[in-house]
Design a protein around this motif. Structure first.
Motif, PDB file in Angstrom:
ATOM      1  N   ASP A 184     -12.197  -0.403  -4.474  1.00 44.04           N
ATOM      2  CA  ASP A 184     -11.895  -0.206  -3.067  1.00 44.04           C
ATOM      3  C   ASP A 184     -11.409   1.217  -2.900  1.00 44.04           C
ATOM      4  O   ASP A 184     -10.289   1.533  -3.234  1.00 44.04           O
ATOM      5  CB  ASP A 184     -10.800  -1.203  -2.675  1.00 44.04           C
ATOM      6  CG  ASP A 184     -10.487  -1.098  -1.205  1.00 44.04           C
ATOM      7  OD1 ASP A 184     -11.323  -0.531  -0.471  1.00 44.04           O
ATOM      8  OD2 ASP A 184      -9.408  -1.540  -0.812  1.00 44.04           O
ATOM      9  N   THR A 185     -12.259   2.086  -2.419  1.00 41.90           N
ATOM     10  CA  THR A 185     -11.873   3.486  -2.457  1.00 41.90           C
ATOM     11  C   THR A 185     -11.924   4.179  -1.112  1.00 41.90           C
ATOM     12  O   THR A 185     -11.837   5.376  -1.045  1.00 41.90           O
ATOM     13  CB  THR A 185     -12.789   4.253  -3.413  1.00 41.90           C
ATOM     14  OG1 THR A 185     -14.126   3.960  -3.074  1.00 41.90           O
ATOM     15  CG2 THR A 185     -12.506   3.915  -4.847  1.00 41.90           C
ATOM     16  N   THR A 186     -12.108   3.449  -0.026  1.00 47.35           N
ATOM     17  CA  THR A 186     -12.198   4.138   1.251  1.00 47.35           C
ATOM     18  C   THR A 186     -11.183   3.620   2.248  1.00 47.35           C
ATOM     19  O   THR A 186     -10.487   2.638   2.000  1.00 47.35           O
ATOM     20  CB  THR A 186     -13.600   4.007   1.865  1.00 47.35           C
ATOM     21  OG1 THR A 186     -13.883   2.623   1.976  1.00 47.35           O
ATOM     22  CG2 THR A 186     -14.616   4.704   1.023  1.00 47.35           C
ATOM     23  N   GLY A 187     -11.126   4.262   3.392  1.00 48.95           N
ATOM     24  CA  GLY A 187     -10.210   3.827   4.430  1.00 48.95           C
ATOM     25  C   GLY A 187      -8.916   4.600   4.376  1.00 48.95           C
ATOM     26  O   GLY A 187      -8.369   4.825   3.317  1.00 48.95           O
ATOM     27  N   ARG A 188      -8.420   5.024   5.520  1.00 47.76           N
ATOM     28  CA  ARG A 188      -7.207   5.826   5.538  1.00 47.76           C
ATOM     29  C   ARG A 188      -5.997   4.963   5.227  1.00 47.76           C
ATOM     30  O   ARG A 188      -5.901   3.831   5.666  1.00 47.76           O
ATOM     31  CB  ARG A 188      -7.065   6.458   6.925  1.00 47.76           C
ATOM     32  CG  ARG A 188      -5.868   7.361   7.036  1.00 47.76           C
ATOM     33  CD  ARG A 188      -5.838   8.010   8.395  1.00 47.76           C
ATOM     34  NE  ARG A 188      -6.964   8.902   8.547  1.00 47.76           N
ATOM     35  CZ  ARG A 188      -7.556   9.136   9.715  1.00 47.76           C
ATOM     36  NH1 ARG A 188      -7.154   8.533  10.803  1.00 47.76           N
ATOM     37  NH2 ARG A 188      -8.551   9.976   9.781  1.00 47.76           N
ATOM     38  N   ALA A 189      -5.091   5.544   4.466  1.00 50.88           N
ATOM     39  CA  ALA A 189      -3.934   4.769   4.031  1.00 50.88           C
ATOM     40  C   ALA A 189      -2.886   4.703   5.126  1.00 50.88           C
ATOM     41  O   ALA A 189      -1.793   5.221   4.990  1.00 50.88           O
ATOM     42  CB  ALA A 189      -3.339   5.364   2.768  1.00 50.88           C
ATOM     43  N   LYS A 190      -3.211   4.117   6.241  1.00 52.18           N
ATOM     44  CA  LYS A 190      -2.166   3.937   7.242  1.00 52.18           C
ATOM     45  C   LYS A 190      -2.105   2.469   7.638  1.00 52.18           C
ATOM     46  O   LYS A 190      -1.413   2.098   8.560  1.00 52.18           O
ATOM     47  CB  LYS A 190      -2.447   4.807   8.462  1.00 52.18           C
ATOM     48  CG  LYS A 190      -1.782   6.186   8.370  1.00 52.18           C
ATOM     49  CD  LYS A 190      -1.864   6.906   9.677  1.00 52.18           C
ATOM     50  CE  LYS A 190      -0.482   7.180  10.233  1.00 52.18           C
ATOM     51  NZ  LYS A 190      -0.524   7.927  11.478  1.00 52.18           N
ATOM     52  N   ASP A 191      -2.913   1.659   6.938  1.00 55.86           N
ATOM     53  CA  ASP A 191      -2.896   0.241   7.270  1.00 55.86           C
ATOM     54  C   ASP A 191      -1.579  -0.376   6.816  1.00 55.86           C
ATOM     55  O   ASP A 191      -0.827   0.181   6.026  1.00 55.86           O
ATOM     56  CB  ASP A 191      -4.094  -0.487   6.643  1.00 55.86           C
ATOM     57  CG  ASP A 191      -4.206  -0.194   5.168  1.00 55.86           C
ATOM     58  OD1 ASP A 191      -3.364  -0.717   4.423  1.00 55.86           O
ATOM     59  OD2 ASP A 191      -5.114   0.567   4.784  1.00 55.86           O
ATOM     60  N   ALA A 204      -0.666  -0.937   3.126  1.00 54.92           N
ATOM     61  CA  ALA A 204      -0.308   0.278   2.399  1.00 54.92           C
ATOM     62  C   ALA A 204       1.112   0.714   2.749  1.00 54.92           C
ATOM     63  O   ALA A 204       1.852   1.192   1.897  1.00 54.92           O
ATOM     64  CB  ALA A 204      -1.293   1.379   2.724  1.00 54.92           C
ATOM     65  N   ALA A 223       3.812  -0.599   0.740  1.00 61.67           N
ATOM     66  CA  ALA A 223       3.822  -0.250  -0.681  1.00 61.67           C
ATOM     67  C   ALA A 223       5.171   0.363  -1.049  1.00 61.67           C
ATOM     68  O   ALA A 223       5.801   1.027  -0.229  1.00 61.67           O
ATOM     69  CB  ALA A 223       2.715   0.747  -0.980  1.00 61.67           C
TER      70      ALA A 223
END
Lengths: 342, 502
Positions: free
Chosen positions: A5-12, A15, A18
């Motif tokens: 899983d390597t795409t999508g901006r980390a603002k979900d 994340a 985390a």
């Protein structure tokens, strides 16, 4: 061992939940300068007559404020990997411009309030435009800021003499002296401005996109450009910012000496840079903390104040300053080398 | 001339706090032979080089040259003992000539007091050195006028001018194009005849075949073994380097969609490229092959807005752009990892966390405000997804290995939520495992319907990864490979050399 899983901006949201990387809360080696300063304060309190008094502390703050405000602007300039050696001359020029504008406005029937107000606006306008120009020629024509500000240094000093005919101009009403000599709750007005500028610049450096961009441009302007950071904008804004702080300082100096005087501010640029260097700001760009500069400014002021109280000859104070600069830089370099060795 | 050299290493160990970088390493290296030293990142190769070059002092163990034990306190000692090292990063002074660079620090002098440099003798001496190495580069040429490959050759000549017994070449070909590699390997072969023991460190399995006599493999700081080149098949080498790993090939489920993501028409830049037209579809991985200087990187940089273009049209996600800028293209969904990651992709003195947020500062920040608490989750996410090996996201990015630095660059750009990603030489100087992970990232992007353009000098990588390959030569597209999986490497290589155009 493969990523799935390597795409999508980390603002979900997942994340954002985390865990945040833990950093050591306190490391003594990060506070060498503060520790030395503390030791010196204790030492001076016992040896220097009159050092440990409220009046003297306020005196130190008052003196620290004038150069300190500019030093916070210089911190950003140095973080960018640039330099501004025109601040001392700028201080004289803006002080004289303010005085001359106030003088001629009051002479033609305007009130002193309007005169000073118009003068301040004019000074700020010129300072901002000059800074933006310096930033622009640095960016578009790759002219080193050392050269451009060397030219400003000459222009400002010359301008200050031309405006005043080399005599101090004294147009100010009583209330204006508050900025340089007034106090609130026994604390000098300059100290409040000093602290305010410190908090604002500290916040910018740590908690804004603009601050991070400045570190990025100073760290590697090409990488910053290729990441889509507005390098020209950052350069113009930072060079304009130190201009604004120079004007603030000029107002307070004018108020303190109750005049526009073309001879003030000589070698201030070096005092300001000295404070930054003592505070650990790198002249190579990309590194430096506003807090460091804050401590550096206090360090320098306290040392000078203490030596004066101890009746140490003024010429020896220059020697002490030299030791301070070299000593600070040596400590930082050794620390950096140790860190690199791991 | 002395007989063949002999370098013997017994039980060499180097311990850093908590880590054994070299663990009881023993090996012999004979003069007149070329040893390819292989090992993935972190296997102890660079520590080995540092021990031999005098840059670090081994914890224990012994180094013997021609039977004589040697101990180095610094690089000067190693030089004096007959060990010369040529590093990846070039150390030449660009504004000096070939002769000046080679003789730097030991110019022959003439005249009163011996303070005048004897340029005639300098040039003549260097000419002798170059001739003996069969190097055909004028000694009075400035380094800045030479290609990267020629500079590397001069670097070797400089090391050889000290008449070393042992020569270490630390990834000398990593920045070179194929035809340059060949001339460099030619020089290495001629060194063999001088009886020097040559240790050739590289990541590229294919190029050792033409030059090495033996393959020596390091793993986890330990010596795995030395085998003659004729038994060292790729499988043998990879098994030695990694234990058991299988090389992956492109998964079958990656489909090229109908939607056109990027359409370039008649793009040109003076003296770099012209008449460039192509389309890129959703999910497609498009390779661009070609020799160094064919204009591949320049083309990608032009589309990305890093350099100006002189004409042509770009339609990205349905929006026509005539004057691209990085900020504009980023907003439209284009991302690009630069060829030169150290100088153009990363800010070395900033933290890993900062570098992962660089291209998306405005998005990571909230109304212009930014903090560690906004950045940390972003860093955490990409470190996890891309399997970046870090102990602390706040350490400087320069502390990472090449492969992990590359992943930081990739993560930085993936965090801008792109639709099209350009990868310019993403695998340069990184080990096989890291390479496979980069390929896996491209495949994952494709599976999610993103489009990828992949530029690489390693042709087999392109065949392995891409749906389609365009071949570029002298600034133009001269051919296309539609079925990379059914195309032998030799024919792609021939096409790149311009021998046949399909």
């Amino acid at each position: 061992m493969t990523t799935t899983d390597t795409t999508g901006r980390a603002k979900d949201k997942a994340a954002l939940r985390a865990p945040i990387a833990r950093r050591p809360f306190f490391k003594l080696s990060d506070f060498v300068l503060e520790a030395i300063l503390l030791a010196i304060i204790v030492l001076l309190a016992f040896t220097a007559p009159g050092f440990a008094s409220w009046d003297n502390a306020m005196n130190i703050l008052r003196n620290a404020a004038m150069t300190g405000i500019i030093a916070f602007g210089m911190t950003f300039v140095l973080i960018l990997g640039e330099i501004d050696i025109s601040v001392g001359s700028g201080l004289a020029f803006f002080g004289c411009l303010l005085a001359v504008v106030t003088d001629s406005m009051t002479a033609t029937g305007w009130s002193a309030e309007i005169g000073v107000g118009a003068g301040v606006v004019l000074c700020l306008g010129i300072a901002i435009l000059a800074g933006m120009f310096t930033g622009w020629v640095r960016h578009a024509l790759a002219v080193p800021t050392f050269i451009t500000t060397l030219a400003w240094m000459a222009a400002f000093r010359g301008g200050a003499y031309l405006l005043t005919g080399s005599f101090p101009v004294t147009p100010y009403p009583e209330w204006f002296f508050f900025f340089g000599s007034g106090a609130i709750l026994g604390i000098p007005f300059q100290a409040f401005v000093f602290l305010l500028v410190f908090v604002v610049t500290w916040f910018i450096s740590r908690y804004t996109v603009f601050g991070k961009s400045a570190y990025a441009v100073g760290g590697n302007a090409e990488s910053a450009r290729l990441s889509g950071i507005n390098v020209l904008g950052v350069r113009m804004a930072v060079m304009a910012m130190i201009g604004v702080f120079t004007v603030l300082s000029a107002i307070m100096v004018s108020s303190q000496i109750q005049a526009g005087n073309p001879t003030v501010g000589v070698t201030w640029e070096f005092t300001v840079i000295t404070a930054c260097v003592i505070g650990g700001v790198s002249l190579m760009g990309g590194k430096g903390r506003v807090w460091g500069t804050f401590v550096g400014v206090l360090f320098l002021s306290i040392m000078l104040n203490g030596m004066t109280l101890l009746n140490i000859d003024e010429y020896w104070q220059y020697v002490a300053r030299a030791i301070l600069i070299l000593g600070a830089v040596l400590i930082y370099q050794v620390q950096a080398m140790n860190a690199r060795r791991g | 001339m002395m007989g063949p050299a002999k370098l013997e290493i017994s039980n060499l160990t180097k311990a850093y706090t908590g880590v054994l970088a070299l663990d009881d390493f023993s090996a012999d290296f004979d003069g007149g032979k070329v040893y390819a030293l292989l090992g993935k990142n972190g296997s102890g190769k660079s520590t080995f080089v540092k021990c031999l070059s005098g840059a670090v002092i081994p914890t224990s163990g012994e180094i013997r040259i021609d039977g004589v034990p040697v101990r180095f306190k610094g690089p000067a000692d190693a030089n004096a003992a007959g060990i010369a090292v040529v590093y990846q990063e070039l150390s030449l002074i660009l504004d000096f000539t070939v002769a000046e660079n080679i003789m730097l620090g030991r110019f022959p002098t003439v005249g009163p007091g011996n303070i005048t440099v004897d340029w005639k003798a300098t040039n003549a001496h260097v000419q002798d050195i170059l001739t003996s190495l069969k190097i055909d580069i004028p000694v009075t040429r400035k380094i800045s006028d030479l290609s990267v490959g020629q500079r590397q050759v001069i670097e070797i000549a400089k090391a050889m001018s000290l008449n070393p017994r042992v020569l270490l070449l630390d990834e000398p070909t990593s920045a070179l194009a194929r035809h340059e590699i060949n001339s460099l390997l030619e020089v290495v072969r001629s060194l063999r005849e001088k009886g020097v023991a040559i240790i050739f460190i590289t990541h590229k399995l294919n190029e050792i075949r033409g030059v090495a006599d033996y393959v020596t493999v390091l793993r986890d700081g330990r010596m795995v073994g030395t085998v003659p080149i004729d038994v060292a098949t790729p499988k043998v080498i990879v098994d030695m380097m990694f234990g058991e790993t299988t090389l992956k090939s492109r998964p079958a489920d990656l489909k090229v969609g109908e939607e056109i993501r990027l359409k370039v028409t008649g793009l040109k830049r003076k003296d770099k490229y012209e008449d460039i037209s192509f389309e890129l579809r959703a999910g497609e991985i498009l390779g661009i092959a070609g020799m160094l200087g064919a204009g591949r990187s320049e083309l990608l940089r032009g589309i990305f807005g890093a350099d100006a273009i002189d004409g042509g049209a770009i339609v990205l996600n349905g929006t026509e752009v005539r004057r691209p800028t990085v900020a504009r293209m980023k907003t439209l969904g284009l991302a690009m990892t630069m060829e030169n990651r150290k100088e153009e992709g990363l800010i070395q003195i900033m933290s890993i966390e900062d570098n992962l947020c660089l291209a998306s500062l405005d998005e990571v920040g909230q109304r212009g405000f930014l903090s560690h608490f906004l950045q940390a989750p972003v860093a955490e996410k990409w470190i996890g997804r891309l399997q970046i090996k870090v102990s602390d996201a706040l350490q400087e990015v320069q502390s990472l290995s090449g492969g992990n630095q590359q992943k930081v660059v990739v993560g930085n750009w993936l965090n801008t939520d792109p639709k099209v990603v350009f990868f310019d030489e993403p695998t340069r100087g990184i080990d096989i495992v890291a390479k496979q992970q980069i390929f896996q990232i491209m495949w994952d992007l494709s599976r999610r319907g993103l489009s990828v353009v992949f530029v690489s000098s390693e042709l087999e990588e392109l065949l392995e990864v891409c749906h389609r390959i365009l071949i570029m030569e002298a600034g133009r597209f001269i051919g296309e490979v539609r079925e990379p999986e059914n195309t032998p490497i030799e024919s792609l290589y021939a096409m790149c050399m311009g021998e046949t155009a399909k």
